[in-house]
Structure formats: structure tokens, C-alpha cells
Design a protein around this motif. Structure first.
Motif, PDB file in Angstrom:
ATOM      1  N   UNK A   1       2.899  15.656  -1.441  1.00  0.00           N
ATOM      2  CA  UNK A   1       3.088  15.784   0.007  1.00  0.00           C
ATOM      3  C   UNK A   1       3.069  17.253   0.429  1.00  0.00           C
ATOM      4  N   UNK A   2       3.692  18.123  -0.358  1.00  0.00           N
ATOM      5  CA  UNK A   2       3.687  19.553  -0.043  1.00  0.00           C
ATOM      6  C   UNK A   2       2.262  20.099   0.002  1.00  0.00           C
TER       7      UNK A   2
ATOM      8  N   UNK B   1      -0.513   1.367  -3.951  1.00  0.00           N
ATOM      9  CA  UNK B   1       0.799   1.346  -3.306  1.00  0.00           C
ATOM     10  C   UNK B   1       1.282   2.757  -2.977  1.00  0.00           C
ATOM     11  N   UNK B   2       1.009   3.679  -3.873  1.00  0.00           N
ATOM     12  CA  UNK B   2       1.389   5.067  -3.622  1.00  0.00           C
ATOM     13  C   UNK B   2       0.612   5.630  -2.439  1.00  0.00           C
ATOM     14  N   UNK B   3      -0.648   5.276  -2.333  1.00  0.00           N
ATOM     15  CA  UNK B   3      -1.464   5.739  -1.215  1.00  0.00           C
ATOM     16  C   UNK B   3      -0.873   5.252   0.116  1.00  0.00           C
TER      17      UNK B   3
ATOM     18  N   UNK C   1       0.779   7.739   2.982  1.00  0.00           N
ATOM     19  CA  UNK C   1       0.168   7.755   4.317  1.00  0.00           C
ATOM     20  C   UNK C   1       1.200   7.421   5.389  1.00  0.00           C
ATOM     21  N   UNK C   2       2.028   6.414   5.146  1.00  0.00           N
ATOM     22  CA  UNK C   2       3.056   6.041   6.119  1.00  0.00           C
ATOM     23  C   UNK C   2       4.061   7.167   6.301  1.00  0.00           C
ATOM     24  N   UNK C   3       4.435   7.796   5.182  1.00  0.00           N
ATOM     25  CA  UNK C   3       5.405   8.892   5.255  1.00  0.00           C
ATOM     26  C   UNK C   3       4.832  10.072   6.046  1.00  0.00           C
TER      27      UNK C   3
ATOM     28  N   UNK D   1       4.306  13.897  11.107  1.00  0.00           N
ATOM     29  CA  UNK D   1       3.532  13.910  12.355  1.00  0.00           C
ATOM     30  C   UNK D   1       2.026  13.994  12.123  1.00  0.00           C
ATOM     31  N   UNK D   2       1.565  13.372  11.066  1.00  0.00           N
ATOM     32  CA  UNK D   2       0.121  13.274  10.835  1.00  0.00           C
ATOM     33  C   UNK D   2      -0.435  12.180  11.737  1.00  0.00           C
ATOM     34  N   UNK D   3      -1.626  12.363  12.239  1.00  0.00           N
ATOM     35  CA  UNK D   3      -2.302  11.294  12.951  1.00  0.00           C
ATOM     36  C   UNK D   3      -2.877  10.323  11.915  1.00  0.00           C
ATOM     37  N   UNK D   4      -3.131   9.077  12.279  1.00  0.00           N
ATOM     38  CA  UNK D   4      -3.769   8.147  11.335  1.00  0.00           C
ATOM     39  C   UNK D   4      -5.075   8.697  10.781  1.00  0.00           C
TER      40      UNK D   4
END
Length: 277
Positions: A110-111, A138-140, A144-146, A152-155
Motif C-alpha cells: 500500500x505504501x 482476494x488480496x487484490x 482495492x477496497x482499502x 481516497x483513490x478513485x475506482x
């Protein structure tokens, strides 16, 4: 066999060398060429089309990543933000415990994704599961949800993050590539039972040759940066390709030395878990 015996199966065919890598930066192409050449896999070295000053191949030891587990810190911001990295592992006796190593891998991913927000990120693993426990798909979804909820990522931006196995990475490209568990026991991946199949031609030499080519594929998926994340001992393959100065012991390891090391570490119990350095 069709590749190795091309002329036999396709007598009217023609071999054409595609010598230019139009995707990867000069640094990545040169390191990839050197890796193949130094390991005895000869061929026309690839050329590069991209030559900027923003490319690198980096090794990151995730043992240095801190995930907050202490309940006494429950009211701190770090404890709250680290919630998604506190991964519970269900044990056979019905209890559960935190899988701290997997949590560190996720936090570092994530970093790095945040650092390169807006760039396409391909996260690779030699196998289908992180540490043999967590499915890559599942990790993906989890990451992505996190990213959308907490970062504050856009889809659209979170959709640029993709998890794949190294085998399925062929034909895929991304600006940033992150290789998970780039440890000696995973890259190259040598099954303990390999010796049993030597009678059928599947010798450690054959397996290692295939592993080298697979590693080359993973390395050259990147346009700009490759991060090798590891815990314990880093893969010798990854060490050979770091774009920073590395020790002579690692850089000059021979093919014969690599064979000797791998054969002496065939049993999983021989894989050390911590790096004395």
C-alpha cells in the motif's frame, strides 16, 4: 518442445529476433540482459527504447515494516489505520493468531502504491497465494477496497492495481512491478521431490533454467521500477538485478554455485527464516 525443436516441427518456418523492448527502461533491460547472460542463457540481448532517469530495481526487506498490534495503542491513529494489515490466521486447533509477516507485505504494498498513485501497478508472486495462505485475487479485492475507502483513490486509480502469478504475467505490462516474497525458497522455486523425476529428464538444471526464464519475464513486465519485497534471505536472482551496488559475493555467484546452493536447500526445513544482516 515446440520452442526448442522449432525447425523440426515447422520446417518452412522462419525465425525472427525481436530485439527491442519498447516497454522497459534502459536500466531494467540492461539488468535483465546481464542476468540471462551471467546465468549462461545466451541469445541476442534486448535493446531498449526508453531511457530516462527515473528507473530502478530495488530490494526491500519487509522485516523492517512495523504493523501496530498492541492493544494498549488502540486509541492511536496508527492502530486504527493498520486494521487492514492485522491479518488473522485460523489454526487447526480452532484458535487464531495474527500473521504478522503477511501484514507487513500488505502494508508495504500500500505504501508503494500510494507513492506511485496514478501509475499502473502489477503485483506478482511466484505462486497463487501469499505465504501459502492468502489467495492473490482476494488480496487484490482487499487492497482495492482499502485504497478507495481509506486512501481516497478513485475506482479508476485503484483499478490500476493488479495481482498475478509470475506465470500469468506474460503479455502484461505496468509502470511499477512489485514482486512479493522474493525469498530464496520461492525464487527460484525448487520442489523437494525434483530429484525423483530426474529419470524423466526433469533435473535441477532443467528446473533452474525454466525458473531463470520465468524470472526474466517478471522483471521485464515493468516500464519504470521493480520492487522485490522479501523477508529473511533475499533471492539470489533478485540480488543479481538490483540497480544499486551489491556485494561481490552475490554479484559474482556462478551457475555451478547456484546449483550447489539449491541442491543443498531442497528440504523446506533448511530454509532459514531470518537474515543475520
Amino acid at each position: 518442445r515446440y520452442f526448442d525443436c522449432f525447425e523440426k516441427y515447422f520446417p518452412d518456418g522462419e525465425t525472427v529476433n525481436i530485439a527491442t523492448n519498447y516497454r522497459s527502461d534502459k536500466v531494467i533491460v540492461q539488468k535483465s540482459n546481464n542476468f540471462m547472460n551471467d546465468n549462461g542463457i545466451m541469445g541476442a540481448p534486448a535493446k531498449w527504447n526508453r531511457d530516462k532517469n527515473d528507473a530502478s530495481i530495488e530490494l526491500i526487506n519487509i522485516d523492517d515494516v512495523w504493523v501496530e498490534y498492541r492493544e494498549v495503542e488502540a486509541n492511536t491513529e496508527e492502530y486504527k489505520t493498520d486494521l487492514t494489515y492485522r491479518m488473522l490466521l485460523n489454526l487447526e486447533n480452532g484458535t487464531a493468531q495474527y500473521d504478522q509477516t503477511s501484514g507487513r507485505y500488505l502494508k508495504k504494498c500500500v505504501e508503494l502504491i500510494e507513492k506511485h498513485k496514478g501509475s499502473s501497478v502489477l503485483i506478482l508472486h511466484r505462486k497463487k497465494q501469499l505465504r501459502g495462505k492468502y489467495d492473490l485475487n482476494n488480496l487484490q479485492t482487499r487492497i482495492r477496497r482499502y485504497l478507495e475507502k481509506e486512501k481516497h483513490f478513485t475506482p479508476k486509480d485503484s483499478g490500476k492495481v493488479r495481482f498475478e502469478t509470475m506465470h500469468r504475467a506474460k503479455g502484461i505490462e505496468a509502470e511499477i512491478v512489485i514482486v512479493l516474497e522474493a525469498n530464496r525458497k520461492n525464487i527460484p522455486l525448487i520442489h523437494p521431490d525434483t530429484e525423483l523425476f530426474e529419470a524423466f529428464g526433469l533435473t535441477p538444471d532443467v528446473v533452474i533454467e525454466d525458473e531463470k526464464r520465468l524470472f526474466y519475464v517478471a522483471l521485464t513486465r515493468a516500464e519504470q521500477i521493480v520492487y522485490f519485497l522479501y523477508d529473511g534471505y533475499v533471492s539470489e536472482f533478485a540480488s543479481m538485478c538490483e540497480s544499486k551496488p551489491i556485494s561481490k559475493t552475490t554479484a559474482n555467484i556462478s551457475h555451478e554455485q547456484l546449483i550447489e546452493f539449491l541442491e543443498s536447500n531442497m528440504e523446506p526445513s533448511n530454509c532459514l527464516k531470518s537474515d543475520p544482516k
